[in-house]
Design a protein around this motif. Structure first.
Motif, PDB file in Angstrom:
ATOM      1  N   ASP A  86      -5.407   9.458  -2.136  1.00  0.00           N
ATOM      2  CA  ASP A  86      -6.566   9.136  -1.295  1.00  0.00           C
ATOM      3  C   ASP A  86      -7.419   8.040  -1.927  1.00  0.00           C
ATOM      4  O   ASP A  86      -8.073   7.256  -1.227  1.00  0.00           O
ATOM      5  CB  ASP A  86      -7.429  10.384  -1.080  1.00  0.00           C
ATOM      6  CG  ASP A  86      -6.792  11.365  -0.108  1.00  0.00           C
ATOM      7  OD1 ASP A  86      -5.742  10.996   0.488  1.00  0.00           O
ATOM      8  OD2 ASP A  86      -7.319  12.481   0.047  1.00  0.00           O
ATOM      9  N   MET A  87      -7.441   7.997  -3.257  1.00  0.00           N
ATOM     10  CA  MET A  87      -8.245   7.009  -3.961  1.00  0.00           C
ATOM     11  C   MET A  87      -7.720   5.587  -3.769  1.00  0.00           C
ATOM     12  O   MET A  87      -8.443   4.613  -3.987  1.00  0.00           O
ATOM     13  CB  MET A  87      -8.269   7.325  -5.462  1.00  0.00           C
ATOM     14  CG  MET A  87      -8.977   8.618  -5.834  1.00  0.00           C
ATOM     15  SD  MET A  87     -10.770   8.517  -5.537  1.00  0.00           S
ATOM     16  CE  MET A  87     -10.921   9.648  -4.164  1.00  0.00           C
ATOM     17  N   LEU A  88      -6.450   5.446  -3.370  1.00  0.00           N
ATOM     18  CA  LEU A  88      -5.831   4.123  -3.271  1.00  0.00           C
ATOM     19  C   LEU A  88      -5.544   3.702  -1.833  1.00  0.00           C
ATOM     20  O   LEU A  88      -4.992   2.623  -1.606  1.00  0.00           O
ATOM     21  CB  LEU A  88      -4.530   4.098  -4.086  1.00  0.00           C
ATOM     22  CG  LEU A  88      -4.669   4.415  -5.589  1.00  0.00           C
ATOM     23  CD1 LEU A  88      -3.311   4.344  -6.264  1.00  0.00           C
ATOM     24  CD2 LEU A  88      -5.651   3.468  -6.267  1.00  0.00           C
ATOM     25  N   LYS A  89      -5.923   4.530  -0.863  1.00  0.00           N
ATOM     26  CA  LYS A  89      -5.614   4.208   0.535  1.00  0.00           C
ATOM     27  C   LYS A  89      -6.290   2.925   1.002  1.00  0.00           C
ATOM     28  O   LYS A  89      -5.750   2.195   1.834  1.00  0.00           O
ATOM     29  CB  LYS A  89      -6.026   5.375   1.442  1.00  0.00           C
ATOM     30  CG  LYS A  89      -5.035   6.519   1.460  1.00  0.00           C
ATOM     31  CD  LYS A  89      -5.484   7.612   2.420  1.00  0.00           C
ATOM     32  CE  LYS A  89      -4.457   8.740   2.474  1.00  0.00           C
ATOM     33  NZ  LYS A  89      -4.902   9.837   3.372  1.00  0.00           N
ATOM     34  N   THR A  90      -7.466   2.651   0.499  1.00  0.00           N
ATOM     35  CA  THR A  90      -8.228   1.486   0.981  1.00  0.00           C
ATOM     36  C   THR A  90      -8.159   0.303   0.024  1.00  0.00           C
ATOM     37  O   THR A  90      -8.943  -0.638   0.136  1.00  0.00           O
ATOM     38  CB  THR A  90      -9.703   1.880   1.201  1.00  0.00           C
ATOM     39  OG1 THR A  90     -10.249   2.380  -0.034  1.00  0.00           O
ATOM     40  CG2 THR A  90      -9.831   2.940   2.275  1.00  0.00           C
ATOM     41  N   VAL A  91      -7.226   0.358  -0.940  1.00  0.00           N
ATOM     42  CA  VAL A  91      -7.090  -0.744  -1.899  1.00  0.00           C
ATOM     43  C   VAL A  91      -6.614  -2.007  -1.182  1.00  0.00           C
ATOM     44  O   VAL A  91      -5.736  -1.966  -0.315  1.00  0.00           O
ATOM     45  CB  VAL A  91      -6.104  -0.351  -3.023  1.00  0.00           C
ATOM     46  CG1 VAL A  91      -5.623  -1.586  -3.778  1.00  0.00           C
ATOM     47  CG2 VAL A  91      -6.769   0.599  -3.991  1.00  0.00           C
ATOM     48  N   LYS A  92      -7.218  -3.145  -1.553  1.00  0.00           N
ATOM     49  CA  LYS A  92      -6.820  -4.434  -0.988  1.00  0.00           C
ATOM     50  C   LYS A  92      -6.577  -5.425  -2.121  1.00  0.00           C
ATOM     51  O   LYS A  92      -7.181  -5.321  -3.183  1.00  0.00           O
ATOM     52  CB  LYS A  92      -7.910  -4.969  -0.057  1.00  0.00           C
ATOM     53  CG  LYS A  92      -8.145  -4.106   1.175  1.00  0.00           C
ATOM     54  CD  LYS A  92      -9.228  -4.693   2.054  1.00  0.00           C
ATOM     55  CE  LYS A  92      -9.463  -3.812   3.293  1.00  0.00           C
ATOM     56  NZ  LYS A  92     -10.557  -4.350   4.143  1.00  0.00           N
ATOM     57  N   THR A 100       0.826  -1.210   0.000  1.00  0.00           N
ATOM     58  CA  THR A 100       0.000   0.000   0.000  1.00  0.00           C
ATOM     59  C   THR A 100       0.858   1.258   0.000  1.00  0.00           C
ATOM     60  O   THR A 100       0.572   2.226  -0.720  1.00  0.00           O
ATOM     61  CB  THR A 100      -0.938   0.014   1.229  1.00  0.00           C
ATOM     62  OG1 THR A 100      -1.749  -1.158   1.213  1.00  0.00           O
ATOM     63  CG2 THR A 100      -1.827   1.246   1.225  1.00  0.00           C
ATOM     64  N   SER A 101       1.926   1.248   0.768  1.00  0.00           N
ATOM     65  CA  SER A 101       2.791   2.436   0.827  1.00  0.00           C
ATOM     66  C   SER A 101       3.422   2.728  -0.531  1.00  0.00           C
ATOM     67  O   SER A 101       3.554   3.896  -0.931  1.00  0.00           O
ATOM     68  CB  SER A 101       3.888   2.232   1.875  1.00  0.00           C
ATOM     69  OG  SER A 101       4.667   1.075   1.563  1.00  0.00           O
ATOM     70  N   GLU A 102       3.787   1.677  -1.267  1.00  0.00           N
ATOM     71  CA  GLU A 102       4.359   1.868  -2.596  1.00  0.00           C
ATOM     72  C   GLU A 102       3.328   2.420  -3.577  1.00  0.00           C
ATOM     73  O   GLU A 102       3.628   3.298  -4.396  1.00  0.00           O
ATOM     74  CB  GLU A 102       4.914   0.543  -3.119  1.00  0.00           C
ATOM     75  CG  GLU A 102       6.114   0.018  -2.351  1.00  0.00           C
ATOM     76  CD  GLU A 102       6.547  -1.332  -2.844  1.00  0.00           C
ATOM     77  OE1 GLU A 102       7.647  -1.430  -3.427  1.00  0.00           O
ATOM     78  OE2 GLU A 102       5.769  -2.294  -2.657  1.00  0.00           O
ATOM     79  N   LEU A 103       2.101   1.902  -3.464  1.00  0.00           N
ATOM     80  CA  LEU A 103       1.010   2.402  -4.310  1.00  0.00           C
ATOM     81  C   LEU A 103       0.797   3.895  -4.089  1.00  0.00           C
ATOM     82  O   LEU A 103       0.629   4.670  -5.035  1.00  0.00           O
ATOM     83  CB  LEU A 103      -0.297   1.649  -3.999  1.00  0.00           C
ATOM     84  CG  LEU A 103      -0.580   0.352  -4.744  1.00  0.00           C
ATOM     85  CD1 LEU A 103      -1.845  -0.293  -4.201  1.00  0.00           C
ATOM     86  CD2 LEU A 103      -0.734   0.624  -6.239  1.00  0.00           C
ATOM     87  N   LEU A 104       0.788   4.291  -2.816  1.00  0.00           N
ATOM     88  CA  LEU A 104       0.540   5.699  -2.497  1.00  0.00           C
ATOM     89  C   LEU A 104       1.665   6.592  -3.022  1.00  0.00           C
ATOM     90  O   LEU A 104       1.411   7.698  -3.518  1.00  0.00           O
ATOM     91  CB  LEU A 104       0.378   5.874  -0.984  1.00  0.00           C
ATOM     92  CG  LEU A 104      -0.803   5.121  -0.342  1.00  0.00           C
ATOM     93  CD1 LEU A 104      -0.891   5.430   1.142  1.00  0.00           C
ATOM     94  CD2 LEU A 104      -2.118   5.481  -1.022  1.00  0.00           C
ATOM     95  N   GLU A 105       2.909   6.116  -2.922  1.00  0.00           N
ATOM     96  CA  GLU A 105       4.041   6.897  -3.439  1.00  0.00           C
ATOM     97  C   GLU A 105       3.922   7.093  -4.949  1.00  0.00           C
ATOM     98  O   GLU A 105       4.176   8.188  -5.473  1.00  0.00           O
ATOM     99  CB  GLU A 105       5.355   6.179  -3.112  1.00  0.00           C
ATOM    100  CG  GLU A 105       5.769   6.282  -1.652  1.00  0.00           C
ATOM    101  CD  GLU A 105       7.050   5.505  -1.382  1.00  0.00           C
ATOM    102  OE1 GLU A 105       7.717   5.108  -2.373  1.00  0.00           O
ATOM    103  OE2 GLU A 105       7.377   5.288  -0.202  1.00  0.00           O
ATOM    104  N   MET A 106       3.524   6.051  -5.660  1.00  0.00           N
ATOM    105  CA  MET A 106       3.388   6.148  -7.115  1.00  0.00           C
ATOM    106  C   MET A 106       2.236   7.083  -7.487  1.00  0.00           C
ATOM    107  O   MET A 106       2.331   7.860  -8.447  1.00  0.00           O
ATOM    108  CB  MET A 106       3.178   4.760  -7.712  1.00  0.00           C
ATOM    109  CG  MET A 106       4.397   3.845  -7.533  1.00  0.00           C
ATOM    110  SD  MET A 106       4.140   2.161  -8.127  1.00  0.00           S
ATOM    111  CE  MET A 106       4.213   2.419  -9.888  1.00  0.00           C
ATOM    112  N   ALA A 107       1.140   7.031  -6.701  1.00  0.00           N
ATOM    113  CA  ALA A 107       0.008   7.926  -6.958  1.00  0.00           C
ATOM    114  C   ALA A 107       0.408   9.382  -6.716  1.00  0.00           C
ATOM    115  O   ALA A 107       0.012  10.291  -7.470  1.00  0.00           O
ATOM    116  CB  ALA A 107      -1.179   7.540  -6.071  1.00  0.00           C
ATOM    117  N   GLN A 108       1.189   9.617  -5.659  1.00  0.00           N
ATOM    118  CA  GLN A 108       1.642  10.977  -5.371  1.00  0.00           C
ATOM    119  C   GLN A 108       2.572  11.493  -6.469  1.00  0.00           C
ATOM    120  O   GLN A 108       2.504  12.667  -6.866  1.00  0.00           O
ATOM    121  CB  GLN A 108       2.348  11.000  -4.017  1.00  0.00           C
ATOM    122  CG  GLN A 108       1.394  10.830  -2.836  1.00  0.00           C
ATOM    123  CD  GLN A 108       2.102  10.488  -1.544  1.00  0.00           C
ATOM    124  OE1 GLN A 108       3.342  10.336  -1.521  1.00  0.00           O
ATOM    125  NE2 GLN A 108       1.340  10.349  -0.459  1.00  0.00           N
ATOM    126  N   ALA A 109       3.423  10.604  -6.999  1.00  0.00           N
ATOM    127  CA  ALA A 109       4.324  11.004  -8.084  1.00  0.00           C
ATOM    128  C   ALA A 109       3.542  11.387  -9.334  1.00  0.00           C
ATOM    129  O   ALA A 109       3.850  12.389 -10.003  1.00  0.00           O
ATOM    130  CB  ALA A 109       5.291   9.857  -8.394  1.00  0.00           C
TER     131      ALA A 109
END
Length: 655
Positions: free
Chosen positions: A647-653, A618-627
């Motif tokens: 924010d759209m990817l915070k709850t991704v599972k 999840t942390s990697e997803l958020l970093e890529m979304a922020q980039a």
């Protein structure tokens, strides 16, 4: 004292009625309501100077009360000698002009055309207890005699519960004779609506059969329904449609009875229709909150949903309405949605229109004379303007409408009328267009436009769309899913091939086209009408980088099998078994599957990839979304500041 017969057939027996009135004594027995409850209908269809025959009079006070208010030419007949003797004794001195005769209504002794009105309160219902041949023959003789003793222009006024077999027999008989057939619902008094045990779960109706002079060779049949005591009659095309309309009102009365007796019936909804046109005007949902502790002031309330907001989760979904009811703190809350194509003057007029009807849905235990609060959001009924309406051979009837949101912005929506509470596509209008819309509405109100006249807010409707704004949460999540591609920070400079299946209003491909300058988009839409809608009303246009193909999207997806990238699916499925089947099928093809649920909606966004080794935390997803977002937020790109990709990817599972 038990006065009920052993079987319904006894209602047609002379012996039963003799014994009934001997046991009953002089106390009046009123079938289907008292004079006060019936007088509105009786006075409408009987004139004071007309000669009236009452068949099966029993010991009802109805004839006496009619006599006392000026209807003095009344003849009463009954098959029971006991009751005729009682009634003669009761009225000999006080009502000398009214007569009581022992007579069989199937063999009356009066000359032809002796009366202008034949009044029947429950007698037809008592005789027509079944559809056996003997019973039907007796009823045929009765109705034939009614027709014989009535003058041309005279009326058979029958008070009945209008059970299906009774309505069928009465309507069939008189329509074949060329008479005009009208069924008039008798209004319940407010006291009866709220009394502890209403007498009937079925409403009471009056049949008004008007005798016309026979016209040789004429096949004209007239069927009418009056659903309100003072309402206008509505002409119906057939006896079957009349029976259906009566049945709808009986079902409504039964529902009211059940809602009165007990709470927690589950999901209950109904439409209230315009009395003149029969078109739905209000949709009501009844929501009970059994956990709310009862007090004097929290029994019952009405919530008016502003126009255009009925599609929101809080108002359009059962769970949302339950949350609304619990928050409002009432034992029973009725939400009211206003229909497009109808005119509403304002909250006060809606309250006046609904007040009497919604009281029929009140729960038991509510104090009499208590004011029922009408609630809403923002204190007004909202704004809805239908811009365009048409019918597609594939998608069916649809509308394009502009509505005002709770932030005073205006939004354009595409709605399929087969599923009118689901927004198919939505776009925000630019503020200057919204301002022009408000000015035009004020001007048009002065002109008193017809309710169904479409309004054009501008010469080029599609040019007023804010293309930088994504209204739908699932669209925002899908754009955020592009962060799963390699090197998302370089996506603006990297060729991006995208296939969008289902064009709708075109908001999603438009957003990608405008924000990703190297993108090439193919949109596949099976319905050519939707391309016209997107182009004319949602600001969509094709270009060298964006093409629309009118075809089945499955064919295009099949042709892309095996390519690298990410497959993003908006899954809308309420059937848990079907949803599990879809997920199993996807897992068989895409070993790596993420899911992001949209709060307050059925939508789930699935991000599907072919290579499981590409799995990200999840942390990697958020970093890529922020980039990706930092790249998209560059000056002059028209980025919506409220849209945070991460924010759209915070709850991704991972599934």
């Amino acid at each position: 004292m038990n006065l009920l017969p052993k079987s319904a057939k006894d209602f047609g027996s002379v012996d039963y009625w003799e014994k009934f009135f001997q046991q009953r004594g002089k106390k009046a027995f009123e079938w289907y309501g008292s004079y006060l409850e019936l007088c509105g209908v009786l006075h409408k269809y009987i004139k004071p100077r007309e000669k009236v025959l009452v068949i099966g009079c029993g010991n009802s006070e109805l004839s006496e009360q009619l006599y006392d208010v000026g209807y003095q030419d009344i003849v009463n007949i009954d098959i029971s000698e006991v009751v005729i003797k009682q009634m003669k004794e009761r009225n000999a001195s006080r009502r000398p002009q009214m007569s009581f005769l022992k007579m069989d209504m199937t063999q009356m002794e009066f000359p032809d055309a002796s009366f202008q009105v034949v009044l029947d309160k429950g007698t037809l219902d008592a005789v027509l207890t079944d559809e056996e041949e003997k019973t039907l023959q007796q009823v045929d003789r009765m109705l034939a005699e009614v027709g014989r003793v009535l003058q041309v222009g005279g009326r058979y006024l029958c008070i009945s519960l209008a059970q299906a077999h009774i309505l069928k027999k009465a309507v069939g008989h008189f329509s074949r004779e060329g008479w005009m057939v009208r069924v008039h619902q008798v209004a319940n008094s407010q006291d009866q609506v709220l009394e502890a045990e209403p007498r009937f779960s079925l409403p009471v109706f009056a049949f008004i059969m008007t005798k016309f002079r026979p016209v040789p060779g004429s096949a004209l049949q007239i069927f009418e329904l009056c659903a309100q005591e003072q309402g206008k009659p509505v002409r119906l095309e057939s006896a079957e449609r009349l029976a259906e309309a009566v049945r709808e009102r009986q079902q409504y009365a039964w529902l009211c009875s059940q809602l009165y007796r007990k709470a927690g019936l589950g999901s209950v909804s109904l439409d209230l229709c315009d009395g003149d046109t029969g078109e739905p005007r209000y949709t009501l949902h009844v929501v009970d909150s059994p956990t709310v502790k009862p007090s004097r002031d929290n029994h019952f309330a009405i919530f008016i949903i502003p126009q255009g907001r009925e599609t929101e989760w809080l108002f359009g979904m059962e769970e949302g309405r339950k949350q609304l009811a619990a928050t409002a703190g009432f034992r029973r809350l009725i939400t009211v949605a206003l229909h497009r194509g109808q005119q509403y003057e304002g909250m006060d007029s809606i309250q006046a229109e609904l007040s009497a009807r919604v009281m029929e849905l009140a729960p038991a235990g509510m104090p009499s004379q208590q004011q029922v609060p009408f609630l809403s959001v923002g204190g007004d009924i909202g704004v809805r303007t239908v811009q365009h309406q048409n019918c597609s051979p594939l998608s069916g009837s649809y509308v394009v409408e502009d509505v005002q949101g709770d932030d005073k912005h205006y939004f354009r929506r595409l709605i399929f009328l087969s599923n009118r509470n689901v927004v198919q596509s939505e776009a925000r209008l630019l503020k200057d267009a919204s301002h022009r819309a408000q000015k035009k509405r004020k001007k048009d109100r002065k002109k008193q436009r017809p309710a169904n006249t479409p309004e054009d807010l501008s010469a080029a409707p599609g040019q007023s769309i804010d293309k930088s704004y994504l209204c739908c949460e699932h669209h925002k999540a899908m754009i955020a899913g592009l962060a799963l591609l390699r090197n998302p920070e370089l996506l603006l400079e990297t060729p991006l091939a995208m296939l969008v299946v289902g064009l709708g209003g075109g908001s999603l491909p438009l957003f990608v086209h405008d924000h990703f300058p190297k993108s090439c988009i193919d949109a596949v839409e099976i319905d050519p009408s939707m391309l016209d809608v997107a182009t004319q009303w949602f600001g969509f246009s094709q270009s060298e980088r964006m093409k629309v193909h009118i075809a089945d999207g499955l064919d295009y997806i099949t042709s892309l099998a095996g390519r690298e990238g990410v497959f993003i699916l908006n899954l809308v499925c309420r059937d848990l078994g079907l949803k599990d089947s879809v997920l199993t099928g996807l897992k068989a093809v895409f070993p790596l599957l993420y899911v992001r649920r949209i709060e307050g909606e059925v939508n789930e966004i699935l991000f599907c990839q072919l290579h499981p080794e590409q799995k990200l935390a999840t942390s990697e997803l958020l970093e890529m979304a922020q980039a990706l977002e930092q790249t998209l937020r560059k000056p002059a790109r028209g980025w919506d500041d409220t849209y945070i990709l991460s924010d759209m990817l915070k709850t991704v599972k991972i599934v």
